[in-house]
Scaffold this motif. Structure first.
Motif, PDB file in Angstrom:
ATOM      1  N   HIS A 156       0.817  -1.208   0.000  1.00 40.34           N
ATOM      2  CA  HIS A 156       0.000   0.000   0.000  1.00 40.34           C
ATOM      3  C   HIS A 156       0.858   1.269   0.000  1.00 40.34           C
ATOM      4  N   VAL A 157       2.190   1.115   0.046  1.00 35.94           N
ATOM      5  CA  VAL A 157       3.093   2.257   0.207  1.00 35.94           C
ATOM      6  C   VAL A 157       3.749   2.614  -1.123  1.00 35.94           C
ATOM      7  N   LYS A 158       3.707   3.903  -1.458  1.00 37.20           N
ATOM      8  CA  LYS A 158       4.473   4.444  -2.586  1.00 37.20           C
ATOM      9  C   LYS A 158       5.668   5.191  -2.009  1.00 37.20           C
ATOM     10  N   PHE A 159       6.820   5.007  -2.620  1.00 36.52           N
ATOM     11  CA  PHE A 159       8.010   5.534  -1.966  1.00 36.52           C
ATOM     12  C   PHE A 159       9.067   5.994  -2.978  1.00 36.52           C
ATOM     13  N   THR A 160      10.045   6.728  -2.449  1.00 35.11           N
ATOM     14  CA  THR A 160      11.258   7.054  -3.184  1.00 35.11           C
ATOM     15  C   THR A 160      12.382   7.219  -2.167  1.00 35.11           C
ATOM     16  N   THR A 161      13.611   7.195  -2.647  1.00 33.48           N
ATOM     17  CA  THR A 161      14.753   7.300  -1.733  1.00 33.48           C
ATOM     18  C   THR A 161      15.823   8.208  -2.327  1.00 33.48           C
ATOM     19  N   PHE A 162      16.614   8.779  -1.412  1.00 39.17           N
ATOM     20  CA  PHE A 162      17.722   9.657  -1.799  1.00 39.17           C
ATOM     21  C   PHE A 162      18.946   9.274  -0.974  1.00 39.17           C
ATOM     22  N   GLY A 163      20.028   8.940  -1.645  1.00 40.23           N
ATOM     23  CA  GLY A 163      21.244   8.543  -0.959  1.00 40.23           C
ATOM     24  C   GLY A 163      22.295   9.639  -0.988  1.00 40.23           C
ATOM     25  N   LEU A 164      22.956   9.817   0.147  1.00 40.77           N
ATOM     26  CA  LEU A 164      24.070  10.761   0.238  1.00 40.77           C
ATOM     27  C   LEU A 164      25.345   9.944   0.307  1.00 40.77           C
ATOM     28  N   GLY A 165      26.166  10.051  -0.734  1.00 43.15           N
ATOM     29  CA  GLY A 165      27.340   9.201  -0.810  1.00 43.15           C
ATOM     30  C   GLY A 165      28.584   9.931  -1.266  1.00 43.15           C
ATOM     31  N   ASP A 166      29.668   9.215  -1.263  1.00 40.66           N
ATOM     32  CA  ASP A 166      30.976   9.725  -1.670  1.00 40.66           C
ATOM     33  C   ASP A 166      31.651   8.610  -2.455  1.00 40.66           C
ATOM     34  N   SER A 167      31.861   8.836  -3.748  1.00 38.07           N
ATOM     35  CA  SER A 167      32.365   7.772  -4.618  1.00 38.07           C
ATOM     36  C   SER A 167      33.815   7.406  -4.333  1.00 38.07           C
ATOM     37  N   SER A 168      34.486   8.144  -3.431  1.00 42.05           N
ATOM     38  CA  SER A 168      35.845   7.754  -3.064  1.00 42.05           C
ATOM     39  C   SER A 168      35.833   6.572  -2.089  1.00 42.05           C
ATOM     40  N   LEU A 193       7.386   5.815  -6.280  1.00 39.58           N
ATOM     41  CA  LEU A 193       6.705   7.065  -6.586  1.00 39.58           C
ATOM     42  C   LEU A 193       7.516   7.852  -7.600  1.00 39.58           C
ATOM     43  N   SER A 194       8.823   7.897  -7.394  1.00 37.35           N
ATOM     44  CA  SER A 194       9.771   8.469  -8.349  1.00 37.35           C
ATOM     45  C   SER A 194      11.089   7.734  -8.160  1.00 37.35           C
ATOM     46  N   ALA A 195      12.007   7.914  -9.080  1.00 37.71           N
ATOM     47  CA  ALA A 195      13.228   7.112  -9.088  1.00 37.71           C
ATOM     48  C   ALA A 195      14.147   7.444  -7.918  1.00 37.71           C
ATOM     49  N   ARG A 196      14.903   6.414  -7.481  1.00 30.42           N
ATOM     50  CA  ARG A 196      15.932   6.612  -6.462  1.00 30.42           C
ATOM     51  C   ARG A 196      17.034   7.506  -7.022  1.00 30.42           C
ATOM     52  N   CYS A 197      17.602   8.318  -6.140  1.00 32.56           N
ATOM     53  CA  CYS A 197      18.739   9.161  -6.523  1.00 32.56           C
ATOM     54  C   CYS A 197      19.913   8.846  -5.607  1.00 32.56           C
ATOM     55  N   GLU A 198      21.085   8.622  -6.204  1.00 36.15           N
ATOM     56  CA  GLU A 198      22.304   8.381  -5.445  1.00 36.15           C
ATOM     57  C   GLU A 198      23.264   9.546  -5.695  1.00 36.15           C
ATOM     58  N   SER A 199      23.337  10.456  -4.756  1.00 39.14           N
ATOM     59  CA  SER A 199      24.179  11.641  -4.930  1.00 39.14           C
ATOM     60  C   SER A 199      25.637  11.302  -4.639  1.00 39.14           C
ATOM     61  N   ASP A 200      26.520  12.130  -5.184  1.00 37.21           N
ATOM     62  CA  ASP A 200      27.961  11.921  -5.030  1.00 37.21           C
ATOM     63  C   ASP A 200      28.624  13.219  -4.619  1.00 37.21           C
ATOM     64  N   GLU A 201      29.134  13.229  -3.393  1.00 39.16           N
ATOM     65  CA  GLU A 201      29.796  14.424  -2.869  1.00 39.16           C
ATOM     66  C   GLU A 201      31.022  14.804  -3.688  1.00 39.16           C
ATOM     67  N   MET A 202      31.628  13.842  -4.380  1.00 38.97           N
ATOM     68  CA  MET A 202      32.843  14.093  -5.134  1.00 38.97           C
ATOM     69  C   MET A 202      32.573  14.678  -6.524  1.00 38.97           C
ATOM     70  N   SER A 203      31.329  14.717  -6.944  1.00 38.20           N
ATOM     71  CA  SER A 203      30.992  15.215  -8.277  1.00 38.20           C
ATOM     72  C   SER A 203      31.034  16.740  -8.314  1.00 38.20           C
ATOM     73  N   PRO A 204      31.202  17.343  -9.506  1.00 39.60           N
ATOM     74  CA  PRO A 204      31.244  18.818  -9.612  1.00 39.60           C
ATOM     75  C   PRO A 204      29.997  19.497  -9.074  1.00 39.60           C
ATOM     76  N   GLU A 205      28.810  18.886  -9.297  1.00 40.28           N
ATOM     77  CA  GLU A 205      27.572  19.511  -8.832  1.00 40.28           C
ATOM     78  C   GLU A 205      27.304  19.270  -7.357  1.00 40.28           C
ATOM     79  N   GLY A 206      28.053  18.341  -6.750  1.00 38.74           N
ATOM     80  CA  GLY A 206      27.892  18.066  -5.331  1.00 38.74           C
ATOM     81  C   GLY A 206      26.522  17.480  -5.013  1.00 38.74           C
TER      82      GLY A 206
END
Length: 589
Positions: A95-107, A130-143
């Motif tokens: 019954h649950v719709k969900f999405t996730t956001f990860g805070l990561g560092d590719s190093s 509900l919407s796609a997962r996002c895996e962020s990268d602290e090491m990327s130019p956009e942060g």
């Protein structure tokens, strides 16, 4: 599934956060959704009753960082234990719709491991995206900010589309505070005192400082302290575990903040009550001692760098009846917008500006209601230090580098916790807790494997703990990095007798000493490549790397790959397999 109806327009936002980044993004998102007339609940994963996922939650958003060896942050240990139960039915959360956001560092080797595991498990339990997962990268130019902005841009329409008849509130409207605070201005003053920190409500250890002395040379650029703490209760810990300390603000900073908001000063010592639940590590000081002054001193991090959520609330409290006020209000509002990340970074992060300094800069037109203080100023987070002593039931040691530097504004910065630690005298009471890690050095094996330790700087702390515990019981090889032998060769006096007894091998890398052959630990590793290769491949040693994150752990890993080349088929995969099997341990910060 229960038939319990959730509140209308409700959204659950849960976060797992070690340093506060995921927590800040979660609260930013929660406030944004409130302006879409949604009703978000924002909570750490462990503070949220997992049974509500079955009975109440319909829309779930999870933000989570990854720590250490692909581990979960401390504030979701109970939640993940529930989520990973094998007997949970596969349709439990259909019954649950969900999405996730990860805070990561590719190093780090296990990049965004925590959010991947959470996302996969929620799908297994029947959740739909509900919407796609996002895996962020602290090491990327956009942060991380760039990733977060793109994720929110897709999430908001996907979420608001689930609710008919939503109306949008102008974001210049001040919403009610999340935390209800009441001050009793007509009551008698509540006494303050240094012992108030000892009245915290959780099951913490009480103790006192036994020793606090500098272990680097007086003329060395960095003051490193060896601190010994005696406990009033029995301690249980192992090498690799951490000590948690709860630093207060200094009285000068507390008084300055109160002076900057005179209407606060008038009620600073009056009884104060927080009706809503507040997630405070270590627990709130007891209610009978709760005042605005004590709340600021023991719980509000006025020495932290202001984040976006801070500015998103602060601009509401600027009097814009003058041209200066209008300009200031617009400036603070701009700092709260995701698309203005660079301006926020230039104002706050680059010069390491403090919340206290920000309030000081805008004090002329700024009047902050007491009711919003917990919404506005982040809570002081626990400070973690790797333990530097062999297991003892009544004492524990740490090695702490005192944080002190000049900013680009030519202002002296001192770390909240290390500034407090530096001045602690023997006999000073304090509270602390011990946080157990998942690190294992093969103690359960019939024959203990060798340990290859790699540690620049204060990364030596857990090595000392392991060496003192295991010397004579297994092969121990230490690669230690420092600048100059006479200035910052930490714990040299501890190693020397162990080396003479042949229970420890030490190989040093000295970066600033004339005539030193090997500047960095990776250089010394390569110089001793035959020994290193034999330890890893032939003797199945555990590799333990500890120190500052960034270049060092990457260079160490690259060096080990080169050392293993020719001895194993695929060196990169070999190290990955070591890591997955608990033989490659990396603790960096």
């Amino acid at each position: 599934m229960s038939d319990t109806n959730p509140p209308p327009n409700s959204v659950t936002i849960l976060y797992g956060s070690e340093t506060g980044n995921a927590q800040d993004f979660a609260h930013y998102l929660g406030r944004k959704l409130r302006y879409y007339s949604l009703r978000p609940t924002v909570s750490s994963l462990d503070e949220y009753d997992p049974r509500k996922l079955v009975t109440e939650t319909r829309y779930l958003i999870v933000l989570c960082s990854t720590t250490g060896q692909g581990e979960f942050p401390r504030n979701l240990q109970k939640f993940i234990k529930f989520l990973l139960r094998k007997r949970l039915p596969k349709d439990l959360l259909n019954h649950v719709k969900f999405t996730t956001f990860g805070l990561g560092d590719s190093s780090y080797p296990k990049f965004n491991f925590a959010i991947k595991k959470i996302h996969t498990r929620l799908l297994q339990l029947g959740c739909t995206e509900l919407s796609a997962r996002c895996e962020s990268d602290e090491m990327s130019p956009e942060g991380i900010d760039g990733y977060f902005a793109e994720w929110v841009e897709k999430l908001v329409p996907a979420l608001t589309g689930q609710f008919p008849r939503l109306f949008q509130i102008d974001d210049h409207t001040l919403l009610p505070p999340e935390y209800k605070i009441d001050v009793s201005p007509d009551s008698a003053d509540v006494a303050s005192g240094e012992d108030l920190a000892l009245t915290r409500s959780l099951n913490l250890h009480r103790g006192r400082v036994l020793e606090n002395h500098r272990i680097t040379a007086a003329d060395h650029f960095q003051d490193v302290r060896h601190i010994v703490i005696e406990s009033d209760s029995v301690l249980l810990y192992s090498p690799g575990d951490t000590l948690a300390l709860y630093p207060p603000n200094d009285d000068r900073s507390v008084e300055l903040l109160l002076q900057l908001q005179p209407h606060w000063l008038a009620v600073a010592d009056k009884p104060l009550k927080i009706s809503s639940d507040v997630e405070v590590e270590g627990g709130l000081i007891s209610q009978e001692h709760m005042t605005l002054r004590n709340l600021i001193k023991y719980h509000l991090d006025v020495s932290s760098i202001p984040r976006r959520t801070f500015f998103g609330l602060l601009f509401h409290f600027v009097d814009d009846s003058t041209d200066d006020g209008k300009r200031e209000k617009e400036k603070l509002y701009d700092f709260s917008k995701l698309e203005e990340s660079e301006d926020l970074y230039d104002y706050a992060n680059r010069p390491r500006r403090l919340i206290l300094e920000t309030i000081m800069e805008f004090e002329t037109n700024l009047k902050i209601p007491v009711e919003y203080i917990v919404d506005l100023i982040p809570l002081i987070k626990v400070r973690l230090f790797l333990i530097a002593s062999k297991p003892s039931p009544n004492s524990v040691e740490i090695a702490v580098a005192i944080v002190e530097y000049k900013t680009m504004l030519r202002r002296i910065r001192r770390g909240l916790c290390t500034k407090w630690l530096k001045q602690l005298q023997p006999g000073t009471p304090l509270v602390f807790s011990v946080h157990l890690s998942n690190i294992s050095f093969g103690d359960d094996l019939l024959e203990k494997p060798p340990v290859l330790m790699i540690a620049p700087g204060t990364g030596i702390a857990p090595m000392k703990s392991l060496i003192e515990k295991e010397a004579g019981n297994r092969s121990l090889v230490l690669f230690q990095g420092f600048r100059e032998t006479q200035k910052d060769y930490l714990f040299q006096s501890v190693w020397e007798p162990l080396v003479q007894l042949s229970t420890l091998q030490v190989y040093n890398a000295v970066s600033r000493e004339a005539g030193a052959k090997h500047k960095y630990v990776q250089d010394r590793l390569f110089a001793e490549k035959d020994l290193v290769r034999s330890l890893i491949v032939d003797e199945k040693a555990i590799v333990f790397v500890c120190g500052s994150s960034g270049n060092m752990p990457r260079q160490v890993r690259i060096t080990l790959v080169e050392i293993l080349r020719g001895s194993v088929t695929d060196p990169e995969q070999y190290l990955l397999d070591m890591e997955n099997g608990g033989r490659y341990i990396q603790e960096t910060w």
